[in-house]
Design a protein around this motif. Structure first.
Motif, mmCIF file in Angstrom:
data_model
loop_
_atom_site.group_PDB
_atom_site.id
_atom_site.type_symbol
_atom_site.label_atom_id
_atom_site.label_comp_id
_atom_site.label_asym_id
_atom_site.label_seq_id
_atom_site.Cartn_x
_atom_site.Cartn_y
_atom_site.Cartn_z
ATOM 1 N N HIS A 1 12.332 -34.579 36.066
ATOM 2 C CA HIS A 1 11.010 -34.960 36.558
ATOM 3 C C HIS A 1 10.547 -34.103 37.733
ATOM 4 O O HIS A 1 9.365 -34.115 38.068
ATOM 5 C CB HIS A 1 10.999 -36.433 36.981
ATOM 6 N N MET A 2 11.448 -33.363 38.344
ATOM 7 C CA MET A 2 11.090 -32.530 39.493
ATOM 8 C C MET A 2 10.597 -31.186 38.983
ATOM 9 O O MET A 2 11.341 -30.446 38.339
ATOM 10 C CB MET A 2 12.293 -32.363 40.417
ATOM 11 N N ARG A 3 9.345 -30.893 39.270
ATOM 12 C CA ARG A 3 8.710 -29.677 38.753
ATOM 13 C C ARG A 3 8.179 -28.828 39.896
ATOM 14 O O ARG A 3 7.873 -29.317 40.967
ATOM 15 C CB ARG A 3 7.576 -30.046 37.813
ATOM 16 N N GLY A 4 8.036 -27.556 39.602
ATOM 17 C CA GLY A 4 7.457 -26.640 40.566
ATOM 18 C C GLY A 4 6.012 -26.341 40.214
ATOM 19 O O GLY A 4 5.304 -27.179 39.655
ATOM 20 N N ARG A 5 5.588 -25.145 40.501
ATOM 21 C CA ARG A 5 4.210 -24.753 40.175
ATOM 22 C C ARG A 5 3.963 -24.770 38.677
ATOM 23 O O ARG A 5 2.909 -25.170 38.209
ATOM 24 C CB ARG A 5 3.928 -23.360 40.725
ATOM 25 N N ASP A 6 4.947 -24.272 37.928
ATOM 26 C CA ASP A 6 4.862 -24.302 36.466
ATOM 27 C C ASP A 6 5.278 -25.695 36.011
ATOM 28 O O ASP A 6 6.440 -26.080 36.126
ATOM 29 C CB ASP A 6 5.796 -23.248 35.870
ATOM 30 N N LYS A 7 4.369 -26.458 35.518
ATOM 31 C CA LYS A 7 4.627 -27.857 35.161
ATOM 32 C C LYS A 7 5.581 -28.006 33.979
ATOM 33 O O LYS A 7 6.079 -29.087 33.712
ATOM 34 C CB LYS A 7 3.306 -28.590 34.863
ATOM 35 N N ASN A 8 5.838 -26.934 33.240
ATOM 36 C CA ASN A 8 6.775 -26.986 32.122
ATOM 37 C C ASN A 8 8.196 -26.629 32.534
ATOM 38 O O ASN A 8 9.106 -26.659 31.717
ATOM 39 C CB ASN A 8 6.328 -26.043 31.001
ATOM 40 N N PHE A 9 8.399 -26.268 33.799
ATOM 41 C CA PHE A 9 9.701 -25.829 34.290
ATOM 42 C C PHE A 9 10.219 -26.856 35.295
ATOM 43 O O PHE A 9 9.605 -27.098 36.327
ATOM 44 C CB PHE A 9 9.544 -24.452 34.954
ATOM 45 N N THR A 10 11.356 -27.480 34.975
ATOM 46 C CA THR A 10 11.900 -28.530 35.830
ATOM 47 C C THR A 10 13.084 -28.012 36.640
ATOM 48 O O THR A 10 13.582 -26.904 36.408
ATOM 49 C CB THR A 10 12.362 -29.726 34.983
ATOM 50 N N LEU A 11 13.559 -28.845 37.552
ATOM 51 C CA LEU A 11 14.749 -28.495 38.320
ATOM 52 C C LEU A 11 15.960 -28.385 37.401
ATOM 53 O O LEU A 11 16.853 -27.577 37.653
ATOM 54 C CB LEU A 11 14.995 -29.533 39.418
ATOM 55 N N LEU A 12 15.970 -29.133 36.319
ATOM 56 C CA LEU A 12 17.057 -29.008 35.344
ATOM 57 C C LEU A 12 17.056 -27.621 34.715
ATOM 58 O O LEU A 12 18.113 -26.996 34.565
ATOM 59 C CB LEU A 12 16.936 -30.082 34.266
ATOM 60 N N HIS A 13 15.877 -27.101 34.382
ATOM 61 C CA HIS A 13 15.781 -25.736 33.861
ATOM 62 C C HIS A 13 16.330 -24.735 34.877
ATOM 63 O O HIS A 13 17.078 -23.817 34.519
ATOM 64 C CB HIS A 13 14.317 -25.373 33.542
ATOM 65 N N ALA A 14 15.939 -24.904 36.126
ATOM 66 C CA ALA A 14 16.399 -23.999 37.182
ATOM 67 C C ALA A 14 17.910 -24.072 37.343
ATOM 68 O O ALA A 14 18.580 -23.042 37.509
ATOM 69 C CB ALA A 14 15.709 -24.334 38.507
ATOM 70 N N LEU A 15 18.461 -25.273 37.277
ATOM 71 C CA LEU A 15 19.901 -25.446 37.389
ATOM 72 C C LEU A 15 20.630 -24.719 36.265
ATOM 73 O O LEU A 15 21.580 -23.968 36.504
ATOM 74 C CB LEU A 15 20.253 -26.941 37.366
ATOM 75 N N VAL A 16 20.167 -24.905 35.038
ATOM 76 C CA VAL A 16 20.800 -24.247 33.888
ATOM 77 C C VAL A 16 20.681 -22.728 34.014
ATOM 78 O O VAL A 16 21.649 -21.999 33.766
ATOM 79 C CB VAL A 16 20.194 -24.749 32.562
ATOM 80 N N GLU A 17 19.530 -22.230 34.417
ATOM 81 C CA GLU A 17 19.349 -20.782 34.606
ATOM 82 C C GLU A 17 20.343 -20.223 35.613
ATOM 83 O O GLU A 17 20.965 -19.189 35.378
ATOM 84 C CB GLU A 17 17.931 -20.479 35.097
ATOM 85 N N GLN A 18 20.471 -20.896 36.739
ATOM 86 C CA GLN A 18 21.370 -20.421 37.792
ATOM 87 C C GLN A 18 22.837 -20.494 37.362
ATOM 88 O O GLN A 18 23.624 -19.600 37.661
ATOM 89 C CB GLN A 18 21.150 -21.207 39.090
ATOM 90 N N ILE A 19 23.179 -21.530 36.632
ATOM 91 C CA ILE A 19 24.552 -21.632 36.127
ATOM 92 C C ILE A 19 24.829 -20.512 35.135
ATOM 93 O O ILE A 19 25.899 -19.891 35.177
ATOM 94 C CB ILE A 19 24.795 -23.016 35.495
#
Length: 82
Positions: free
Chosen positions: A47-65
């Motif tokens: 549910h935590m989103r940045g400027r891009d409403k389709n990109f969540t903190l979960l997406h960011a976590l997976v990318e960084q991992i």
């Protein structure tokens, strides 16, 4: 079930990685570093989103991992018995 989670080094590493990301975001917001977080907050990652409403903190976590600790992606294999 709790014992398996506690004994899963990959799951613990995943939580540590999430704490690092959270502390990085908090540092940029002028907040102090956290020593931990509630497991109930994991459900908020989608549910935590940045400027891009389709990109969540979960997406960011997976990318960084995937970039820094690709072996953690397979943490679910540690949990196969659960």
């Amino acid at each position: 079930m709790c014992t398996e989670l506690r004994n899963s080094t990959a799951f613990v590493s995943l939580l540590e990685f999430l704490l690092l990301i959270g502390n990085y975001l908090n540092k940029n917001a002028g907040k102090t570093a956290a020593k931990g977080f509630r497991l109930s907050s994991l459900s908020k990652l989608v549910h935590m989103r940045g400027r891009d409403k389709n990109f969540t903190l979960l997406h960011a976590l997976v990318e960084q991992i995937m970039l820094h600790e690709p072996g953690l992606v397979l943490f679910t294999t540690d949990l196969a018995a659960i």
